[in-house]
Design an enzyme around this catalytic site. Structure first.
Site, mmCIF file in Angstrom:
data_model
loop_
_atom_site.group_PDB
_atom_site.id
_atom_site.type_symbol
_atom_site.label_atom_id
_atom_site.label_comp_id
_atom_site.label_asym_id
_atom_site.label_seq_id
_atom_site.Cartn_x
_atom_site.Cartn_y
_atom_site.Cartn_z
ATOM 1 N N ASN A 182 0.833 -1.196 0.000
ATOM 2 C CA ASN A 182 0.000 0.000 0.000
ATOM 3 C C ASN A 182 0.871 1.250 0.000
ATOM 4 O OD1 ASN A 182 -0.468 1.956 2.474
ATOM 5 N ND2 ASN A 182 0.115 -0.020 3.355
ATOM 6 N N ARG A 183 0.351 2.270 -0.631
ATOM 7 C CA ARG A 183 0.973 3.592 -0.570
ATOM 8 C C ARG A 183 -0.124 4.653 -0.373
ATOM 9 N NH1 ARG A 183 2.427 2.015 -6.095
ATOM 10 N NH2 ARG A 183 0.973 2.915 -7.616
ATOM 11 N N SER A 229 6.437 -3.873 13.825
ATOM 12 C CA SER A 229 6.960 -2.768 13.063
ATOM 13 C C SER A 229 5.931 -2.335 12.033
ATOM 14 C CB SER A 229 8.232 -3.202 12.351
ATOM 15 O OG SER A 229 7.908 -4.221 11.391
ATOM 16 N N ASN A 230 6.298 -1.306 11.273
ATOM 17 C CA ASN A 230 5.494 -0.850 10.152
ATOM 18 C C ASN A 230 5.768 -1.742 8.937
ATOM 19 O OD1 ASN A 230 3.870 0.909 8.494
ATOM 20 N ND2 ASN A 230 4.435 2.603 9.838
ATOM 21 N N ASN A 235 5.433 6.013 2.999
ATOM 22 C CA ASN A 235 4.631 6.663 1.972
ATOM 23 C C ASN A 235 4.482 8.177 2.130
ATOM 24 O OD1 ASN A 235 4.091 4.079 0.834
ATOM 25 N ND2 ASN A 235 2.552 3.747 2.430
ATOM 26 N N THR A 236 5.145 8.742 3.141
ATOM 27 C CA THR A 236 5.193 10.192 3.310
ATOM 28 C C THR A 236 6.651 10.619 3.205
ATOM 29 O OG1 THR A 236 3.229 10.285 4.726
ATOM 30 C CG2 THR A 236 4.775 12.120 4.908
ATOM 31 N N GLY A 273 2.139 -8.275 5.654
ATOM 32 C CA GLY A 273 1.691 -9.651 5.509
ATOM 33 C C GLY A 273 2.767 -10.668 5.785
ATOM 34 N N ASN A 329 -3.269 6.537 16.311
ATOM 35 C CA ASN A 329 -2.001 6.643 15.612
ATOM 36 C C ASN A 329 -1.930 8.001 14.922
ATOM 37 O OD1 ASN A 329 -0.101 6.292 13.277
ATOM 38 N ND2 ASN A 329 0.065 4.224 14.115
ATOM 39 N N SER A 332 7.376 5.994 10.718
ATOM 40 C CA SER A 332 7.922 4.855 9.973
ATOM 41 C C SER A 332 7.177 4.495 8.696
ATOM 42 C CB SER A 332 7.968 3.625 10.886
ATOM 43 O OG SER A 332 6.709 3.399 11.487
ATOM 44 N N SER A 333 6.118 5.225 8.343
ATOM 45 C CA SER A 333 5.465 4.931 7.072
ATOM 46 C C SER A 333 6.405 5.297 5.931
ATOM 47 C CB SER A 333 4.171 5.732 6.936
ATOM 48 O OG SER A 333 3.670 5.634 5.613
ATOM 49 N N PHE A 365 -1.169 8.430 4.248
ATOM 50 C CA PHE A 365 -1.888 9.157 5.307
ATOM 51 C C PHE A 365 -3.129 9.875 4.768
ATOM 52 C CE2 PHE A 365 2.066 9.857 8.264
ATOM 53 C CZ PHE A 365 2.034 8.521 8.600
ATOM 54 N N LYS A 400 6.110 4.077 16.617
ATOM 55 C CA LYS A 400 6.056 2.989 15.648
ATOM 56 C C LYS A 400 7.252 3.095 14.721
ATOM 57 C CE LYS A 400 2.879 0.414 12.703
ATOM 58 N NZ LYS A 400 1.464 0.242 12.361
ATOM 59 N N TYR A 437 -3.333 -7.009 10.651
ATOM 60 C CA TYR A 437 -3.893 -6.162 9.594
ATOM 61 C C TYR A 437 -4.164 -7.025 8.356
ATOM 62 C CZ TYR A 437 -4.413 -2.428 6.117
ATOM 63 O OH TYR A 437 -4.896 -1.611 5.119
#
Length: 397
Positions: free
Chosen positions: A144-145, A280-281, A212-213, A303, A176, A209-210, A148, A250, A353
Site C-alpha cells: 500500500n501507498r 513494526s510498520n 509513503n510520506t 503480511g 495513531n 515509519s510509514s 496518510f 512505531k 492487519y
C-alpha cells in the site's frame, strides 16, 4: 392473464425468493461468524473486488456491526496487563485498517482485545493518487501507498468524542498520529495530535515509519528522534494529570544495527522516554515477493513476507532496551503460533492487519484459540510469563 404474463410473474417470484434466500443465508452466516462461509464464499468474492474498494467495504461492514465474533468470553489465560488496565486478549487491530475511527465498536464486537485507528493528520488530506493498494494473493501480502489519507484531527476527534460520550465502547483505544505531507514542522503536527487526542485516547502512537510520506522515516535518526520525542513527551506531560496518556513510537523494519542502537538509546533517555514501541510498520524490502511485477509498485509491504523480519526486530529492540519498554508486535501474524513467537521474542501483545483483510473476522477467534492452546500446552499460566522468554532465539533468524 396470458401464458407469457404468467411466466414473467413466476420468474419474478422466483428471483425474489432466490434473492431473499441468498440474503438470509448470507445474513445468517455473517451473524454466526461461520468460518466456512467466509473461507468458501465471502472472502473469495472480496478478493475479486479491487483492493481499496474491498478495504472500504470491510470498514463499512465493521462500522455497521455486520460481523460477529465467537460470542464466547475469551479464555482467561489471554487476559493481559496493559498499563493501568487489562486487555481481554492480546490481539489488536493495527492502524491502517480503520483510518478515520469509524468502525471501533464493530472491531471490538469481532473480538479484538484493543483497537488502534489512524494514522490521523492535523489537516485533512487525500493521500496519494489511486491505485495505491495492491493485493498479492500468492504471498498473503499487501502493498500500500495510501500516504496518510485522513479526514483530519477535527473530524476524527468529533467522532471519537461522541463514542466516548455514549459510553458504549469499553475497550482500549489507540490513536495513531501522522504528519501532513506538506507540513513544515513534524513536531508541531505531533504535538497537535497529543493535545487533541490525549484526553480521549488510551494510548497514542507517534508514527515515524510509514514509507509513503516523503522524509517521514528520516525522523527515526538519532538527533531528529530525540528532538521530536522531547517535544512530544513535554506536551503529553502538560496534559491534565488524569490524562497522562502512554506514548508509543512505531518504527520501520528496515533498520540497520546502528539505527536500532540509536533508537533504543533515545527512547530510554529521561527527557524523551516513551512508554512503548510498535514493531513494526511495513517494509520496503520486496525481495521475497513471488510476483515481481507487483513488487515493482512503490509502497510498503505487509503480511506473511514481513513475519520473520518484524519478529527479529522485536527481539533486537527487547534486547537493546533490556525489556524496559513494552512492545506491541505487528507484521505477518496469521495464526496462534505467529503470535506466540512474537510474544516470546519480546512483544507484550500483537496486532493484525493483512491476515484480517485476507481471512475476515473468523481469523481473530482462530488466533486467540490457537494462542490459548499453545500457552496451556506449554504450561504457562498467562501471556505475561512468555514475554521475551526466548528472545535470543529470534535475534539472528
Amino acid at each position: 392473464m396470458t401464458t407469457v404474463s404468467k411466466l414473467k410473474s413466476k420468474m419474478g417470484s422466483l428471483v425474489l425468493v432466490t434473492t431473499g434466500a441468498g440474503l438470509f443465508f448470507a445474513g445468517f452466516n455473517l451473524i454466526k461468524g461461520k468460518d466456512k462461509f467466509y473461507d468458501d464464499f465471502l472472502m473469495p468474492i472480496a478478493r475479486k473486488v479491487p483492493p481499496e474498494t474491498s478495504h472500504r467495504l470491510a470498514v463499512l461492514g465493521c462500522k455497521y456491526k455486520l460481523f460477529n465474533g465467537s460470542g464466547k468470553e475469551d479464555p482467561h489465560i489471554l487476559s493481559t496487563p496493559f498499563f493501568n488496565t487489562h486487555l481481554k486478549n492480546p490481539i489488536g487491530i493495527a492502524a491502517g485498517f480503520d483510518k478515520q475511527g469509524e468502525a471501533i465498536q464493530g472491531l471490538d464486537k469481532i473480538g479484538f482485545g484493543f483497537v488502534e485507528i489512524g494514522s490521523v493528520t492535523p489537516e485533512a488530506q487525500p493521500g496519494n493518487p489511486t491505485p495505491r493498494v495492491f493485493r498479492l494473493n500468492s504471498d498473503q501480502a499487501i502493498i500500500n501507498r495510501y500516504g496518510f489519507n485522513s479526514e483530519g484531527h477535527q473530524a476524527v476527534f468529533e467522532r471519537l468524542n461522541e463514542l466516548r460520550k455514549d459510553n458504549t465502547f469499553k475497550g482500549i483505544l489507540g490513536i495513531n498520529l501522522g504528519k501532513n505531507k506538506t507540513s513544515p514542522s513534524a513536531l508541531d503536527d505531533y504535538v497537535k495530535g497529543v493535545n487533541t487526542f490525549g484526553p480521549i485516547a488510551d494510548y497514542l502512537v507517534i508514527n515515524v515509519s510509514s514509507p509513503n510520506t516523503p522524509g517521514l522515516r528520516d525522523l527515526q535518526g538519532k538527533q531528529d528522534l530525540e528532538n521530536l520525542l522531547t517535544g512530544v513527551v513535554e506536551a503529553r506531560n502538560k496534559l491534565p494529570t488524569n490524562n497522562c496518556v502512554p506514548i508509543f513510537v512505531k518504527i520501520a523494519p528496515d533498520l540497520t544495527k546502528k539505527d536500532i542502537e540509536d533508537i533504543s538509546s533515545v527512547v530510554l533517555k529521561k527527557n524523551c522516554k516513551i512508554d512503548g514501541l510498535i514493531v513494526s510498520n511495513t517494509t520496503i524490502d520486496k525481495s521475497q515477493v513471488s510476483d515481481q511485477e507487483l513488487a515493482k509498485e512503490a509502497g510498503g509491504l505487509s503480511g506473511a513476507p514481513l513475519k520473520s523480519k518484524s519478529t527479529q526486530l522485536i527481539a533486537q529492540m527487547y534486547a537493546q532496551t533490556k525489556g524496559k519498554i513494552p512492545i506491541i508486535g505487528v507484521g505477518g501474524v496469521f495464526n496462534g503460533q505467529d503470535a506466540f513467537e512474537k510474544i516470546e521474542a519480546g512483544a507484550s501483545c500483537v496486532q493484525l492487519y493483512t491476515a484480517f483483510i485476507f481471512y475476515g473476522p473468523p481469523i481473530v477467534t482462530k488466533i486467540k484459540n490457537e494462542l490459548a492452546e499453545i500457552l496451556n500446552e506449554q504450561g504457562y499460566k498467562s501471556v505475561s510469563e512468555v514475554v521475551g522468554k526466548n528472545y535470543k532465539k529470534y535475534l539472528s533468524k
